[in-house]
Motif scaffolding. Structure first.
Motif, PDB file in Angstrom:
ATOM      1  N   SER A 439       8.204  -2.934   3.009  1.00  0.00           N
ATOM      2  CA  SER A 439       7.201  -4.011   3.793  1.00  0.00           C
ATOM      3  C   SER A 439       7.520  -3.484   5.214  1.00  0.00           C
ATOM      4  O   SER A 439       8.113  -2.751   5.725  1.00  0.00           O
ATOM      5  CB  SER A 439       8.025  -5.377   3.646  1.00  0.00           C
ATOM      6  OG  SER A 439       9.270  -5.706   4.099  1.00  0.00           O
ATOM      7  N   PRO A 443      -0.762   0.307   9.157  1.00  0.00           N
ATOM      8  CA  PRO A 443      -2.000   0.544   8.312  1.00  0.00           C
ATOM      9  C   PRO A 443      -2.150   2.051   8.270  1.00  0.00           C
ATOM     10  O   PRO A 443      -3.163   2.526   7.547  1.00  0.00           O
ATOM     11  CB  PRO A 443      -3.007  -0.197   8.990  1.00  0.00           C
ATOM     12  CG  PRO A 443      -2.519  -0.766  10.421  1.00  0.00           C
ATOM     13  CD  PRO A 443      -0.737  -0.767  10.288  1.00  0.00           C
ATOM     14  N   THR A 446      -0.096   6.519   4.986  1.00  0.00           N
ATOM     15  CA  THR A 446      -0.696   6.767   3.641  1.00  0.00           C
ATOM     16  C   THR A 446       0.249   6.821   2.632  1.00  0.00           C
ATOM     17  O   THR A 446       1.526   6.961   2.892  1.00  0.00           O
ATOM     18  CB  THR A 446      -1.357   8.009   3.662  1.00  0.00           C
ATOM     19  OG1 THR A 446      -0.498   9.135   3.687  1.00  0.00           O
ATOM     20  CG2 THR A 446      -2.579   8.226   4.895  1.00  0.00           C
ATOM     21  N   VAL A 447      -0.401   6.993   1.382  1.00  0.00           N
ATOM     22  CA  VAL A 447       0.672   7.232   0.205  1.00  0.00           C
ATOM     23  C   VAL A 447       1.623   8.466   0.424  1.00  0.00           C
ATOM     24  O   VAL A 447       2.777   8.456   0.165  1.00  0.00           O
ATOM     25  CB  VAL A 447      -0.165   7.015  -1.211  1.00  0.00           C
ATOM     26  CG1 VAL A 447       0.624   7.513  -2.390  1.00  0.00           C
ATOM     27  CG2 VAL A 447      -0.746   5.663  -1.554  1.00  0.00           C
ATOM     28  N   ARG A 465       2.965   2.498  -5.323  1.00  0.00           N
ATOM     29  CA  ARG A 465       1.962   1.610  -5.239  1.00  0.00           C
ATOM     30  C   ARG A 465       1.797   0.546  -4.096  1.00  0.00           C
ATOM     31  O   ARG A 465       2.862  -0.071  -3.754  1.00  0.00           O
ATOM     32  CB  ARG A 465       1.827   1.045  -6.590  1.00  0.00           C
ATOM     33  CG  ARG A 465       0.818  -0.145  -6.610  1.00  0.00           C
ATOM     34  CD  ARG A 465       0.568  -0.923  -8.201  1.00  0.00           C
ATOM     35  NE  ARG A 465       1.792  -1.375  -8.584  1.00  0.00           N
ATOM     36  CZ  ARG A 465       2.029  -2.824  -7.968  1.00  0.00           C
ATOM     37  NH1 ARG A 465       1.347  -3.357  -7.392  1.00  0.00           N
ATOM     38  NH2 ARG A 465       3.330  -3.220  -8.644  1.00  0.00           N
ATOM     39  N   PHE A 466       0.748   0.633  -3.458  1.00  0.00           N
ATOM     40  CA  PHE A 466       0.771  -0.546  -2.325  1.00  0.00           C
ATOM     41  C   PHE A 466       0.282  -1.816  -3.005  1.00  0.00           C
ATOM     42  O   PHE A 466      -0.351  -1.855  -4.045  1.00  0.00           O
ATOM     43  CB  PHE A 466      -0.376  -0.033  -1.341  1.00  0.00           C
ATOM     44  CG  PHE A 466      -0.155   0.917  -0.290  1.00  0.00           C
ATOM     45  CD1 PHE A 466       0.775   0.319   0.822  1.00  0.00           C
ATOM     46  CD2 PHE A 466      -0.436   2.146  -0.139  1.00  0.00           C
ATOM     47  CE1 PHE A 466       1.148   1.269   1.811  1.00  0.00           C
ATOM     48  CE2 PHE A 466      -0.144   3.250   0.903  1.00  0.00           C
ATOM     49  CZ  PHE A 466       0.752   2.605   1.815  1.00  0.00           C
ATOM     50  N   GLN A 468      -1.864  -4.964  -3.666  1.00  0.00           N
ATOM     51  CA  GLN A 468      -3.520  -4.753  -3.747  1.00  0.00           C
ATOM     52  C   GLN A 468      -4.173  -5.581  -2.405  1.00  0.00           C
ATOM     53  O   GLN A 468      -5.214  -4.977  -1.916  1.00  0.00           O
ATOM     54  CB  GLN A 468      -3.738  -5.553  -5.183  1.00  0.00           C
ATOM     55  CG  GLN A 468      -5.401  -5.389  -5.227  1.00  0.00           C
ATOM     56  CD  GLN A 468      -5.909  -5.916  -6.670  1.00  0.00           C
ATOM     57  OE1 GLN A 468      -4.920  -6.345  -7.444  1.00  0.00           O
ATOM     58  NE2 GLN A 468      -7.197  -5.905  -6.765  1.00  0.00           N
ATOM     59  N   HIS A 469      -3.472  -6.407  -2.229  1.00  0.00           N
ATOM     60  CA  HIS A 469      -4.029  -7.473  -1.176  1.00  0.00           C
ATOM     61  C   HIS A 469      -3.184  -7.328   0.189  1.00  0.00           C
ATOM     62  O   HIS A 469      -3.563  -8.120   1.276  1.00  0.00           O
ATOM     63  CB  HIS A 469      -4.272  -8.788  -1.602  1.00  0.00           C
ATOM     64  CG  HIS A 469      -5.157  -8.988  -2.847  1.00  0.00           C
ATOM     65  ND1 HIS A 469      -6.639  -8.680  -2.696  1.00  0.00           N
ATOM     66  CD2 HIS A 469      -4.980  -9.321  -4.093  1.00  0.00           C
ATOM     67  CE1 HIS A 469      -7.082  -8.777  -3.914  1.00  0.00           C
ATOM     68  NE2 HIS A 469      -6.319  -9.222  -4.792  1.00  0.00           N
ATOM     69  N   ASN A 470      -2.287  -6.677   0.149  1.00  0.00           N
ATOM     70  CA  ASN A 470      -1.386  -6.488   1.323  1.00  0.00           C
ATOM     71  C   ASN A 470      -0.810  -5.111   1.539  1.00  0.00           C
ATOM     72  O   ASN A 470       0.226  -4.857   0.833  1.00  0.00           O
ATOM     73  CB  ASN A 470      -0.312  -7.481   1.409  1.00  0.00           C
ATOM     74  CG  ASN A 470       0.515  -7.874   2.564  1.00  0.00           C
ATOM     75  OD1 ASN A 470       0.374  -6.925   3.506  1.00  0.00           O
ATOM     76  ND2 ASN A 470       1.396  -8.548   2.632  1.00  0.00           N
ATOM     77  N   TYR A 471      -1.546  -4.329   2.294  1.00  0.00           N
ATOM     78  CA  TYR A 471      -1.035  -3.001   2.361  1.00  0.00           C
ATOM     79  C   TYR A 471       0.030  -2.725   3.406  1.00  0.00           C
ATOM     80  O   TYR A 471       0.543  -1.522   3.500  1.00  0.00           O
ATOM     81  CB  TYR A 471      -2.439  -2.254   3.015  1.00  0.00           C
ATOM     82  CG  TYR A 471      -3.206  -1.903   1.802  1.00  0.00           C
ATOM     83  CD1 TYR A 471      -3.148  -0.418   1.114  1.00  0.00           C
ATOM     84  CD2 TYR A 471      -4.172  -2.488   1.249  1.00  0.00           C
ATOM     85  CE1 TYR A 471      -4.109  -0.255  -0.071  1.00  0.00           C
ATOM     86  CE2 TYR A 471      -5.031  -2.320   0.525  1.00  0.00           C
ATOM     87  CZ  TYR A 471      -4.957  -1.035  -0.290  1.00  0.00           C
ATOM     88  OH  TYR A 471      -5.842  -0.870  -1.355  1.00  0.00           O
ATOM     89  N   LYS A 472       0.635  -3.902   4.029  1.00  0.00           N
ATOM     90  CA  LYS A 472       1.642  -3.744   4.700  1.00  0.00           C
ATOM     91  C   LYS A 472       3.139  -3.765   3.614  1.00  0.00           C
ATOM     92  O   LYS A 472       4.258  -3.327   4.040  1.00  0.00           O
ATOM     93  CB  LYS A 472       1.907  -5.039   5.471  1.00  0.00           C
ATOM     94  CG  LYS A 472       1.007  -5.056   6.593  1.00  0.00           C
ATOM     95  CD  LYS A 472       1.471  -6.356   7.484  1.00  0.00           C
ATOM     96  CE  LYS A 472       0.357  -6.379   8.711  1.00  0.00           C
ATOM     97  NZ  LYS A 472       0.647  -7.613   9.400  1.00  0.00           N
ATOM     98  N   ALA A 474       4.950  -2.424  -0.358  1.00  0.00           N
ATOM     99  CA  ALA A 474       4.680  -1.377  -1.549  1.00  0.00           C
ATOM    100  C   ALA A 474       5.543  -1.467  -2.272  1.00  0.00           C
ATOM    101  O   ALA A 474       6.869  -1.903  -2.039  1.00  0.00           O
ATOM    102  CB  ALA A 474       4.246   0.047  -0.901  1.00  0.00           C
TER     103      ALA A 474
END
Length: 511
Positions: A439, A443, A446-447, A465-466, A468-472, A474
């Motif tokens: 966490s 932003p 990247t992966v 995997r990030f 889906q609704h929170n890219y902070k 993974a």
């Protein structure tokens, strides 16, 4: 069995006359430390208690209920479910007295004060409770499902902990736990509405641990619970064939402890305020009790519930960790790893025996959590051993004493995970896992950035995997649990810049 009363004449009267239903009840084998409030609490679930005579020297009492019907219900219930006070069984039968007159007897002030206080407490908790219960039925519009909110969640409360507590009041059929409005909550379904009533009356407002994890209990509007999975968040004890979902833990039935404490839920005493203090059922206090349950939630030397796999909780918060790899381990590495299960205050790697270390946790409960999850873990190629130390604190080196930086004080570290009472971290404590939860990712990352970062620690990245609704946030799956542990030590609090520091924890989730 004979029951001596106030004198020889009364004793003969009790023994010679047949016992028929009476609103006056005789209680025997009452522990000497039991108070008037303890004894009164045994009768409150069945109706108003109108009088009490304690026979302290004989470990007996006479209890007068408001009606004969209430007394009959109470005797019938206790005939199949033995009540306990201070971990000892109490025996109840009808008295041959039809009415209890104590006006002219000495030392009745305490009993009368306790009667007023306990009946007032019952009236405040459950308006009009006595009549329906005395008639043997539940209160109007009450079901068998309770909604439980745990306030001030300073220590983790699991489904198994709730099962152990609530199963003392009857057969628990189903439990569902969840977090709503940042509050840990649970729905608990009993086999009978009367059990739900008893549990609510006895437990509402009580704290599982001292001054925290307070239970707020109401009746749910749901008539029944629907459980899809048997795992650490939900359980249907009538359907052990249900799938576990993404949980791999083997789950079994919810079994009530025979008295107070089981191999996995142990209550023991503590001597010092700095240690983890007693919780449910404070010594010397009494709250409305319940037949066959905690015996008015009062035990002589209670203590906290232990984490899974821990048998007994001594009061020490200092750990001895041995069989470490002296070429790889550092005080900071131990601080980060053990900090997953509690706030580490000090770490000392032995100067002359660097494969051993002392770690001082914030309290005894956190020390036991760390032992239960980390003992036997493979770290830097060696299987570490964690146990309680004989020392009560880790001493800092004296001025001028040679130490080589092997002793560190982290008591004021900003990296403590559990400093804030009610932190969600208490609800997310899991064993070391090959998959890690990440966490606070900026932003711009990247992966590939994340994969390369973890590969730099020598880890094999198997999946990433990030959310889906929170890219902070993974999930990252590494080649083994040992790789994940070493990556957590190396990269937790990694500085991305942009005021973002990576947060890493173990997880039960998989990719």
């Amino acid at each position: 069995m004979t029951y001596p009363f106030l004198g020889c004449d009364e004793k003969k009267r009790e023994e010679s006359l047949p016992r028929s239903a009476s609103r006056v009840l005789h209680l025997g084998q009452i522990p000497s430390e039991a108070t008037e409030a303890d004894v009164i609490s045994l009768g409150l679930p069945f109706g108003t208690v109108t009088n009490l005579l304690m026979l302290k020297g004989k470990n007996q009492a006479l209890l007068e209920m408001a009606s004969e019907e209430a007394a009959v219900t109470m005797v019938n219930y206790y005939a199949t479910t033995r009540p306990y006070l201070y971990n000892r069984p109490v025996y109840i039968q009808y008295s041959n007295y039809r009415e209890l007159k104590t006006d002219n007897l000495p030392n009745q002030a305490r009993a009368q004060a306790a009667l007023q206080a306990m009946n007032a407490m019952q009236s405040g908790n459950q308006a009009t409770a006595s009549t329906p219960v005395a008639e043997g039925g539940p209160l109007p519009n009450q079901g068998s499902v309770l909604r439980v909110i745990v306030e001030n969640l300073f220590y983790p409360v699991t489904l198994d902990v709730l099962c152990q507590i609530f199963s003392k009041f009857g057969s628990v059929l189903k439990i569902i736990t969840f977090t709503k409005n940042s509050m840990f909550q649970a729905l608990i379904q009993y086999a009978h509405p009367m059990n739900a009533y008893y549990a609510k009356m006895a437990l509402d407002g009580q704290s599982i641990y001292t001054a925290c994890c307070t239970l707020r209990i109401d009746f749910s509007k749901l008539a029944s619970l629907k459980v899809k999975y048997n795992n650490e968040k939900s359980r249907d004890f009538t359907r052990l064939d249900l799938p576990a979902g993404d949980s791999q833990q083997p789950l079994g039935p919810c079994i009530a402890p025979p008295a107070f404490g089981t191999p996995n839920v142990t209550f023991s005493s503590y001597g010092r305020p700095a240690e983890f203090a007693p919780g449910m059922g404070f010594a010397g206090s009494a709250v409305p009790g319940i037949p066959g349950a905690f015996g008015s939630l009062t035990v002589s030397t209670p203590g906290p519930m232990t984490p899974p796999g821990v048998f007994g909780v001594p009061g020490n918060s200092v750990l001895l960790v041995s069989n470490l790899n002296p070429e790889a381990i550092t005080p900071y590495g131990l601080f980060i790893l053990f900090g997953v299960y509690g706030d580490v205050h000090r770490v000392k790697i032995m100067f002359n025996k660097k494969e051993n270390a002392l770690i001082q946790m914030a309290d005894a409960f956190q020390a036991q959590l760390a032992i239960s999850y980390l003992n036997g873990l493979t770290l830097y190629g060696k299987v570490l051993h964690a146990s309680l130390s004989k020392y009560q604190a880790v001493q800092l080196p004296h001025e001028g004493q040679q130490d080589q930086g092997l002793t560190k004080d982290y008591s004021n570290s900003p990296l403590h995970r559990f400093k804030k009472p009610g932190s969600k971290n208490f609800q997310n404590i899991f064993p070391p896992s090959a998959t890690l939860h990440l966490s606070n990712i900026p932003p711009s990352v990247t992966v590939d950035d994340m994969k390369n970062l973890f590969a730099s620690t020598g880890s094999t990245v198997k999946a990433f995997r990030f959310f889906q609704h929170n890219y902070k946030m993974a999930l990252i799956q590494l080649g083994s649990v040992e790789e994940a542990v070493q990556a957590l030590i190396a990269l937790h609090n990694h500085d991305f810049g942009e005021n973002h520091h990576l947060r890493i924890s173990f997880t039960k989730s998989t990719i």
